[in-house]
Design an enzyme around this catalytic site. Structure first.
Site, PDB file in Angstrom:
ATOM      1  N   CYS A   2      14.689   6.043  -9.571  1.00 32.18           N
ATOM      2  CA  CYS A   2      13.623   6.916 -10.050  1.00 32.18           C
ATOM      3  C   CYS A   2      13.550   6.896 -11.570  1.00 32.18           C
ATOM      4  CB  CYS A   2      13.777   8.389  -9.623  1.00 32.18           C
ATOM      5  SG  CYS A   2      13.967   8.604  -7.860  1.00 32.18           S
ATOM      6  N   ARG A  27      12.143   1.231 -11.947  1.00 35.30           N
ATOM      7  CA  ARG A  27      13.231   2.027 -11.382  1.00 35.30           C
ATOM      8  C   ARG A  27      12.914   2.543  -9.978  1.00 35.30           C
ATOM      9  NH1 ARG A  27      16.789   3.619 -15.259  1.00 35.30           N
ATOM     10  NH2 ARG A  27      17.534   5.271 -13.898  1.00 35.30           N
ATOM     11  N   TRP A  73      12.021   6.377  -6.160  1.00 27.77           N
ATOM     12  CA  TRP A  73      12.627   5.486  -5.168  1.00 27.77           C
ATOM     13  C   TRP A  73      13.321   6.418  -4.178  1.00 27.77           C
ATOM     14  CZ3 TRP A  73      17.507   4.324  -3.215  1.00 27.77           C
ATOM     15  CH2 TRP A  73      17.618   3.117  -2.517  1.00 27.77           C
ATOM     16  N   ASN A  99      16.269  12.407 -10.834  1.00 29.60           N
ATOM     17  CA  ASN A  99      16.759  11.082 -10.467  1.00 29.60           C
ATOM     18  C   ASN A  99      18.213  11.240 -10.055  1.00 29.60           C
ATOM     19  OD1 ASN A  99      17.572   8.378 -10.409  1.00 29.60           O
ATOM     20  ND2 ASN A  99      17.840   8.264 -12.617  1.00 29.60           N
ATOM     21  N   GLY A 100      18.523  10.940  -8.788  1.00 29.63           N
ATOM     22  CA  GLY A 100      19.900  11.087  -8.321  1.00 29.63           C
ATOM     23  C   GLY A 100      19.931  11.649  -6.917  1.00 29.63           C
ATOM     24  N   GLU A 485      23.204 -16.875  -5.090  1.00 31.21           N
ATOM     25  CA  GLU A 485      22.187 -16.304  -5.974  1.00 31.21           C
ATOM     26  C   GLU A 485      20.791 -16.826  -5.613  1.00 31.21           C
ATOM     27  OE1 GLU A 485      21.891 -13.919  -7.843  1.00 31.21           O
ATOM     28  OE2 GLU A 485      20.275 -14.351  -9.229  1.00 31.21           O
ATOM     29  N   LYS A 489      17.687 -14.458  -4.486  1.00 27.78           N
ATOM     30  CA  LYS A 489      16.391 -14.450  -5.175  1.00 27.78           C
ATOM     31  C   LYS A 489      15.264 -14.636  -4.161  1.00 27.78           C
ATOM     32  CE  LYS A 489      17.184 -13.014  -8.132  1.00 27.78           C
ATOM     33  NZ  LYS A 489      18.371 -12.692  -8.819  1.00 27.78           N
ATOM     34  N   GLU A 492      14.872 -11.454  -1.735  1.00 20.44           N
ATOM     35  CA  GLU A 492      14.431 -10.171  -2.295  1.00 20.44           C
ATOM     36  C   GLU A 492      12.969 -10.184  -2.739  1.00 20.44           C
ATOM     37  OE1 GLU A 492      16.595  -8.822  -5.743  1.00 20.44           O
ATOM     38  OE2 GLU A 492      16.766 -10.839  -6.523  1.00 20.44           O
ATOM     39  N   HIS A 508      30.818 -24.655  10.318  1.00 24.09           N
ATOM     40  CA  HIS A 508      31.541 -23.623  11.067  1.00 24.09           C
ATOM     41  C   HIS A 508      30.592 -22.550  11.608  1.00 24.09           C
ATOM     42  CE1 HIS A 508      35.366 -25.354   9.921  1.00 24.09           C
ATOM     43  NE2 HIS A 508      34.929 -25.422   8.677  1.00 24.09           N
ATOM     44  N   LYS A 607      15.137  -1.524  -9.778  1.00 24.04           N
ATOM     45  CA  LYS A 607      15.914  -2.300 -10.742  1.00 24.04           C
ATOM     46  C   LYS A 607      17.258  -1.662 -11.037  1.00 24.04           C
ATOM     47  CE  LYS A 607      16.090  -5.572 -13.897  1.00 24.04           C
ATOM     48  NZ  LYS A 607      16.378  -6.866 -13.272  1.00 24.04           N
TER      49      LYS A 607
HETATM   50  C1  F6R Z   1      19.042  -8.987  -7.764  1.00 21.83           C
HETATM   51  C2  F6R Z   1      19.335  -7.809  -8.560  1.00 21.83           C
HETATM   52  C3  F6R Z   1      20.355  -6.869  -8.063  1.00 21.83           C
HETATM   53  C4  F6R Z   1      21.244  -6.413  -9.233  1.00 21.83           C
HETATM   54  C5  F6R Z   1      22.225  -5.335  -8.766  1.00 21.83           C
HETATM   55  C6  F6R Z   1      23.175  -4.948  -9.874  1.00 21.83           C
HETATM   56  O1  F6R Z   1      18.072  -9.778  -8.364  1.00 21.83           O
HETATM   57  O2  F6R Z   1      18.757  -7.610  -9.595  1.00 21.83           O
HETATM   58  O3  F6R Z   1      21.120  -7.416  -7.051  1.00 21.83           O
HETATM   59  O4  F6R Z   1      21.930  -7.524  -9.718  1.00 21.83           O
HETATM   60  O5  F6R Z   1      21.512  -4.224  -8.346  1.00 21.83           O
HETATM   61  O6  F6R Z   1      22.492  -4.437 -10.969  1.00 21.83           O
HETATM   62  P1  F6R Z   1      23.150  -4.332 -12.387  1.00 21.83           P
HETATM   63  O7  F6R Z   1      23.446  -5.708 -12.867  1.00 21.83           O
HETATM   64  O8  F6R Z   1      22.144  -3.633 -13.216  1.00 21.83           O
HETATM   65  O9  F6R Z   1      24.415  -3.544 -12.235  1.00 21.83           O
END
Ligand code: F6R
Length: 612
Positions: A2, A27, A73, A99-100, A485, A489, A492, A508, A607
């Protein structure tokens, strides 16, 4: 997660708040709302994005010079108009954005219901504003005093702003485990989840600490007290963030801009930290603690998501260069077991946002056990670097696209540098290899630019596989975390189910999934184990899988076998993830765009994950 923004000053609050909410939308973006004070509490809120909120606003009612907004969120209660913030007290005079998570909201709600309160939403936040109202009315207290006392009864995490319809000259905020920044402008004052809504107006901020309550008066007087009522003497800091960094800069999406920024951002994360010609490398945060690093019996890296993938690569780097046993832990797992931590361990916490709740909790746990904690963070002034013993910023600049790209490569750059410094310090790598590694690291930005120039080819491949429902990503050694990774990507932002695997593990189990419809992205740049990767590709082809191979320039062998190849420049294998991840970022981006997905704001994600 949020996003919160609040304003009191001489200008119209609504445009400032709406613009701020748009900056904070990374956020969370499932609902949004505002409250503007102008004699009464004018609150508008709805399910959807900030642009949806703009449609439901009644223009005449949002005139006023104090107010607040929220972009959500959802944690408690589905995203709908009623659960959207702000939430109001029973008499409608008080409003809150939050937020929380209030963990004990059930108990509080029951107690308040017994006192005659009734609730319209399913949220924990509404309970908090009723609690503040109850305490205030029963004891005839000021808003800040009632807020402070209410927060003493709360278990959980919060960044809040509270307004009172009868006092349009004051805003009250507080935080614990979720961020809140106070911006001190010229006759105008702000509270926000981060500095992005504030930088246009001022570069002077105070980062609130946990369990602090701030009262801001329109005339600029402000006071910060702990929830135990101790007055604090906070430091006003100057932030170095310019507004262009927060714009798309002509790109269609933030994610694309951030992918393309990588030659610069990787260079930024090295700036002033090494010179291959002169044969030195240093990280300011390590300098004071070199003995501790040198004598470390073990390094434990902890992080979530993409940052965790960077940590996995660091495990290979630290063990190879410095010969220090290294472990990688999901922060969320680390904190919920009883990890063995000794004073000889170095804990490294990685986070783009510096706010991730699980990572922060892992840091706090390690700290309580007396460990030395080093933070590697992007977001300057965020909570994790303020909680760790030392650390390095990665200087990637604001990352706004929800899928992390440039932060990953900058984290890797700093981690690689750390491993090289430690390997040199411990005498585990030769002077010649040390200089070679530094020189290759310095060449990474220009090599990344060369890969970015292949965007059209990558876009073409994206078009060929865009309709798949599943994808497999394979890599070995340093490129196994890159496979994870790449898969993350893709899933998501395009909602295609994707799995990353160590290439040899394919036989396996996952091999059962391979048929003519299954794209298999193989990161095949490794010099070591090249033969083995060739065999893995043959195994995929024998089952008619579609192979997309990332290969080193000139690798004709794999090119003959694969359906599609993307060539990337040669670099020493430990540094290869810095290059091999770039085509995977672009591939996911183009596939997601072609599928009509919102790449900057993928569904259900946010994010900054400030809930556990
Ligand atoms: C994926 C992504 C998330 C963050 C994760 C950790 O693209 O962005 O998986 O990597 O939420 O976030 P931080 O690095 O901000 O602790």
């Amino acid at each position: 997660m949020c996003g919160i923004v609040a304003y009191v000053g001489s200008k119209e609050a609504y445009p400032i708040i709406i613009e701020g909410l748009k900056r904070l939308e990374y956020r969370g973006y499932d609902s949004a709302g505002v409250s503007i004070l102008n004699g009464t509490m004018n609150t508008f809120k709805c399910k959807g994005k900030v642009t949806d909120l703009e449609q439901v606003i009644v223009k005449e009612k949002i005139k006023g010079t104090a107010g607040m907004g929220h972009t959500r969120w959802a944690t408690h209660g589905v995203p709908n108009n009623i659960n959207a913030h702000p939430h109001l007290s029973g008499d409608g005079n008080l409003a809150i954005v939050h937020n929380g998570i209030i963990e004990n909201y059930g108990t509080l709600r029951t107690a308040l219901e017994k006192l005659g309160h009734s609730f319209v939403s399913d949220t924990d936040t509404e309970v908090l504003i009723h609690l503040i109202e109850e305490i205030r009315n029963t004891n005839d207290l000021s808003l800040e005093e009632a807020t402070r006392r209410a927060l003493q009864k709360v278990v959980g995490a919060y960044a809040i702003v509270v307004l009172d319809a009868n006092d349009p000259d004051k805003i009250v905020g507080a935080k614990k485990s979720s961020p809140l920044v106070f911006g001190l402008g010229d006759g105008e004052y702000f509270l926000a989840s981060d500095a992005s809504p504030i930088v246009k107006y001022t570069d002077k901020v105070i980062y609130l600490e946990d369990e602090e309550v701030i009262t801001i008066h329109r005339n600029g007087d402000y006071e910060i007290r702990t929830i135990e009522n101790e007055l604090t003497d906070p430091e006003v800091q100057q932030i170095d963030l310019n507004i262009e960094e927060l714009e798309k800069g002509g790109y269609e999406h933030y994610m694309l801009k951030e992918i393309y920024q990588q030659p610069q951002t990787i260079a930024e994360s090295m700036r002033g930290r090494l010179s291959a010609d002169e044969g030195w490398a240093k990280l300011g945060g390590m300098e004071q603690h070199l003995t501790r690093f040198k004598n470390a019996k073990r390094i434990i890296l902890t992080a979530c998501g993409t940052s965790w993938h960077a940590a996995m690569i660091a495990e290979y780097l630290f063990e190879e260069f410095a010969r220090i046993p290294t472990e990688v832990e999901y922060a969320s797992e680390f904190r919920y077991r009883n990890p063995i931590i000794t004073p000889d361990d170095v804990i490294i916490a990685l986070s783009q946002s510096g706010e991730t709740a699980d990572t922060l909790a892992a840091v706090k746990l390690a700290k309580s056990k007396g460990a030395f904690i080093y933070g590697i963070v992007n977001n300057v002034g965020s909570t994790i670097p303020r909680t760790t013993d030392s650390g390095s910023y990665i200087h990637a600049g604001p990352e706004i696209g929800v899928a992390s790209t440039k932060a990953f490569t900058s984290q890797l750059t700093v981690l690689t540098l750390m491993a090289i410094i430690l390997g040199h310090l411990k005498g585990k790598i030769s002077e010649g290899y040390y200089r070679q590694l530094l020189s290759e690291l310095e060449s990474v930005p220009s090599l990344v630019a060369k890969i970015l120039a292949k965007a059209d080819q990558i876009k073409y491949i994206a078009g060929e596989i865009r309709n798949t429902s599943n994808a497999l990503y394979l890599g070995r050694g340093y490129n196994f975390p890159v496979a994870l990774e790449g898969a993350l990507k893709l899933k998501e932002i395009s909602y295609i189910h994707a799995e990353g695997y160590p290439a040899a593990e394919m036989k396996h189990g996952p091999i059962a999934l391979i048929d003519m419809y299954m794209p298999v992205v193989v990161i095949a740049t490794n010099k070591s184990a090249h033969e083995k990767i060739v065999s893995n590709i043959q195994e995929v082809k024998a089952r008619k899988g579609i192979v997309v191979a990332i290969v080193t320039e000139g690798d004709t062998r794999i090119k003959e076998m694969a359906d599609f190849t993307i060539e990337i420049p040669y670099i020493e294998e430990p540094l290869s993830p810095l290059l091999s991840v770039i085509p995977l970022q672009l591939l996911s981006y183009y596939i997601a765009v072609m599928r009509g997905c919102n790449v900057d704001q993928p569904r259900n994600l946010a994010k900054s994950v400030t809930v556990e």
